[in-house]
Design a protein around this motif. Structure first.
Motif, mmCIF file in Angstrom:
data_model
loop_
_atom_site.group_PDB
_atom_site.id
_atom_site.type_symbol
_atom_site.label_atom_id
_atom_site.label_comp_id
_atom_site.label_asym_id
_atom_site.label_seq_id
_atom_site.Cartn_x
_atom_site.Cartn_y
_atom_site.Cartn_z
ATOM 1 N N THR B 59 7.916 6.410 -0.842
ATOM 2 C CA THR B 59 7.170 5.588 -0.485
ATOM 3 C C THR B 59 5.629 5.788 0.544
ATOM 4 O OG1 THR B 59 9.509 5.266 -0.224
ATOM 5 C CG2 THR B 59 7.783 3.214 1.744
ATOM 6 N N LEU B 60 5.465 6.591 1.344
ATOM 7 C CA LEU B 60 4.638 7.130 2.024
ATOM 8 C C LEU B 60 3.160 7.360 1.063
ATOM 9 C CD1 LEU B 60 5.635 9.514 4.368
ATOM 10 C CD2 LEU B 60 4.784 7.181 4.860
ATOM 11 N N GLY B 63 2.596 3.826 -0.912
ATOM 12 C CA GLY B 63 1.880 2.828 0.368
ATOM 13 C C GLY B 63 0.242 3.490 0.342
ATOM 14 N N ALA B 144 4.327 -2.343 -5.560
ATOM 15 C CA ALA B 144 3.187 -2.331 -3.921
ATOM 16 C C ALA B 144 2.107 -2.636 -3.958
ATOM 17 C CB ALA B 144 3.317 -1.247 -3.060
ATOM 18 N N CYS B 148 -0.182 -5.830 -1.726
ATOM 19 C CA CYS B 148 -1.409 -5.186 -0.183
ATOM 20 C C CYS B 148 -2.776 -5.754 -1.464
ATOM 21 C CB CYS B 148 -1.774 -3.762 -0.813
ATOM 22 S SG CYS B 148 -0.131 -2.553 -0.230
ATOM 23 N N THR B 195 3.366 -3.806 5.200
ATOM 24 C CA THR B 195 4.218 -3.368 5.440
ATOM 25 C C THR B 195 5.828 -3.596 4.209
ATOM 26 O OG1 THR B 195 3.965 -3.837 7.470
ATOM 27 C CG2 THR B 195 6.390 -3.598 7.317
ATOM 28 N N CYS B 198 5.193 -1.610 1.348
ATOM 29 C CA CYS B 198 6.162 -0.114 1.739
ATOM 30 C C CYS B 198 7.531 -0.133 1.435
ATOM 31 C CB CYS B 198 5.930 0.569 2.206
ATOM 32 S SG CYS B 198 4.306 1.184 3.008
ATOM 33 N N ILE B 253 9.418 1.561 8.492
ATOM 34 C CA ILE B 253 8.270 1.136 7.851
ATOM 35 C C ILE B 253 7.578 -0.467 8.442
ATOM 36 C CG2 ILE B 253 7.799 -0.757 6.130
ATOM 37 C CD1 ILE B 253 9.231 1.446 3.989
#
Lengths: 239, 261
Positions: B59-60, B63, B144, B148, B195, B198, B253
């Motif tokens: 996820t990190l 993201g 994701a 964004c 957010t 993520c 998150i």
């Protein structure tokens, strides 16, 4: 002596037709006229925020716009300072950082902030250096905006109705401040207003506008400063 | 009958003995229960911790990738003046519309060493991007990215252009106007998009399954582990742990998004 500004431009927007030419020397030149006369449009053309359809603009002898030769210097490279009607301070930065961002002549952050702080002191805004624009009054914001407009050592500073959004008391106070700070800085200025009293009090030269044309130019007699600014034009037309 | 309030001093011996018995029994019961649950949690932690930590890492990374590319392309779409901008945004938003398995299929076409494009990619980079953590990251990042992108474009378009003009009169070059004026002023919208992006990356399932596989200890993320837990005898406990972990990760998150805003 090289004029601070030489301008001869034409720009058409819809039905409105701007066609003006004038020269600015030292001191404060006021573009005076009713709303919709093309004064603010002229400032936008000088600043490079808009392009003229025809004509040339030279700042401090450097041609920044020449439509015939397709010369167009970007706003960033024109070395101008600008004070807007409602300040347009960056809301996410403190008053000090707003001014520091405009400092071109120093590279380090500390040096820029020191210069910015000195400008805030000159406009009487050092007390709220660390405050965000949202927490400042209209008059305080315009003080900071004036400091920001001058902090980058511009060749020319443009003021677009800087006092029109303020109350009469604050306006009176800031007129004195604006004239005092600009004259002491030695930076030539072009100021736009539709207020006759403001034009008289602030200007060394008044350039009258109407319907997109310059209708006259007049020197303002000042008891405390009898000599007119260097290279100021002779009076022409009714103002 | 009139009820009377009795303090400890008023209770007789029988009542005291009964109260103590109840407290002791309750204490034993809670103790045994807690010990049993703890034993279960410790036993399952070994199984669940791998997917949990992998999901956090994926996820990190996803993201960061989706945030960077999404903001950059959102800026270009918001500020650029060229035809086909809306078409490009629609293409960028396809992972929202398409079923995740279809996205996974396309990713396999592009990344798998067995395909022409994937083979080329593998030869050029010297790295295989499928059936490993890289595949999970790419699948999550693709999922994701649209969030964004769309949030960044909307937020950047919402910044007052007069403030950007004012910054230009201060002599700031365009890249500094973008970094010091536009993006800070659009930060709330960008953080909201990041957010959601993520959260979407954390919950990614279909494309991750196809591109990453479901290899225990290697590419099994939390989402995949939830399905796998159905095959274990203690699936209720396992599911509870996984859901709790998902809630913890989501909360993290969410806090990240709030602090950035």
């Amino acid at each position: 002596m090289t004029p601070a500004l030489e301008l001869a431009v034409a720009r058409r927007i819809g039905e409105f037709d701007l066609d003006v030419a004038f020269t600015v020397e030292s001191g404060i030149s006021v573009l005076f006229g009713p709303s919709g006369a093309g004064k603010s449009l002229t400032l936008a053309l000088i600043a490079g925020l808009m392009r003229p359809d025809a004509g040339t603009i030279a700042i401090n002898g450097q041609v920044v716009t020449d439509c015939a030769r397709r010369t167009y210097v970007t706003t960033q490279k024109r070395r101008i300072g600008m004070v807007f009607q409602d300040g347009l301070l960056l809301p996410h930065r403190s008053a000090l950082d707003n001014v520091a961002l405009a400092v071109r002549q120093a590279s380090g952050r500390q040096a820029r902030r020191a210069i910015a702080r000195s400008w805030l002191e000159r406009v009487g805004a050092e007390r709220f250096a660390d405050r965000r624009p949202g927490s400042l009054s209209g008059g305080q914001r315009q003080r900071v905006a004036l400091a920001r407009g001058l902090a980058g050592e511009p060749a020319l500073v443009l003021l677009d109705e800087p006092l029109s959004a303020l109350g009469s008391d604050v306006r009176q106070e800031l007129r004195k401040l604006i004239r005092g700070v600009i004259m002491s800085s030695g930076v030539p200025a072009v100021l736009v207003t539709h207020d006759a009293a403001e034009a008289e009090e602030l200007g060394d030269v008044i350039i009258a506008y109407d319907h997109g044309r310059v209708t006259g130019t007049r020197l303002v007699e000042r008891p405390e400063c009898p000599e007119r600014p260097q290279g100021a034009p002779e009076s022409t037309g009714p103002v | 009958m009139k009820w009377e309030h009795k303090t400890g001093r008023d209770l007789d011996n029988k009542q005291k003995a009964a109260a103590v018995s109840v407290v002791v029994l309750l204490g034993f019961g809670l103790g045994f229960g807690a010990a049993h649950l703890l034993e279960g949690y410790i036993a399952y932690w070994d199984i669940v911790s791998g997917p949990f930590l992998l999901s956090l890492r994926v996820t990190l990374a996803a993201g960061a990738i989706a945030g960077t590319t999404g903001v950059a392309s959102g800026y270009v779409l918001a500020k650029g003046r060229f035809p086909g901008r809306d078409v490009l945004e629609t293409i960028g938003s396809l992972p929202i519309i398409l079923p995740p398995t279809v996205v996974g299929y396309y990713l396999l076409e592009v990344l798998s060493p067995g395909t022409r494009a994937g083979g080329f990619l593998t030869r050029v980079t010297g790295h295989v991007f499928v059936y490993n953590a890289s595949g999970c990251v790419i699948a999550a990042a693709v999922a994701a990215y649209p969030f964004c992108l769309r949030a960044a474009r909307t937020a950047i378009e919402g910044v007052d252009p007069l403030l950007e003009q004012a910054a230009r009169t201060m002599g700031l070059p365009n890249w500094r106007v973008a970094l010091q004026v536009t993006l800070p002023l659009a930060r709330r919208g960008i953080a909201a998009g990041l957010t959601i992006g993520c959260a979407r990356a954390l919950g990614e399932y279909g494309a991750t399954l196809m591109v990453g596989g479901d290899i225990n200890g290697k590419t099994r993320t939390l989402s995949l582990a939830v399905l796998d837990s159905f095959t274990t005898p203690e699936r209720d406990t396992m599911l509870l742990i996984l859901v709790l972990m998902a809630v913890i990760a989501m909360t993290g998150i969410g806090l990240l998004g709030r602090s950035r805003a």
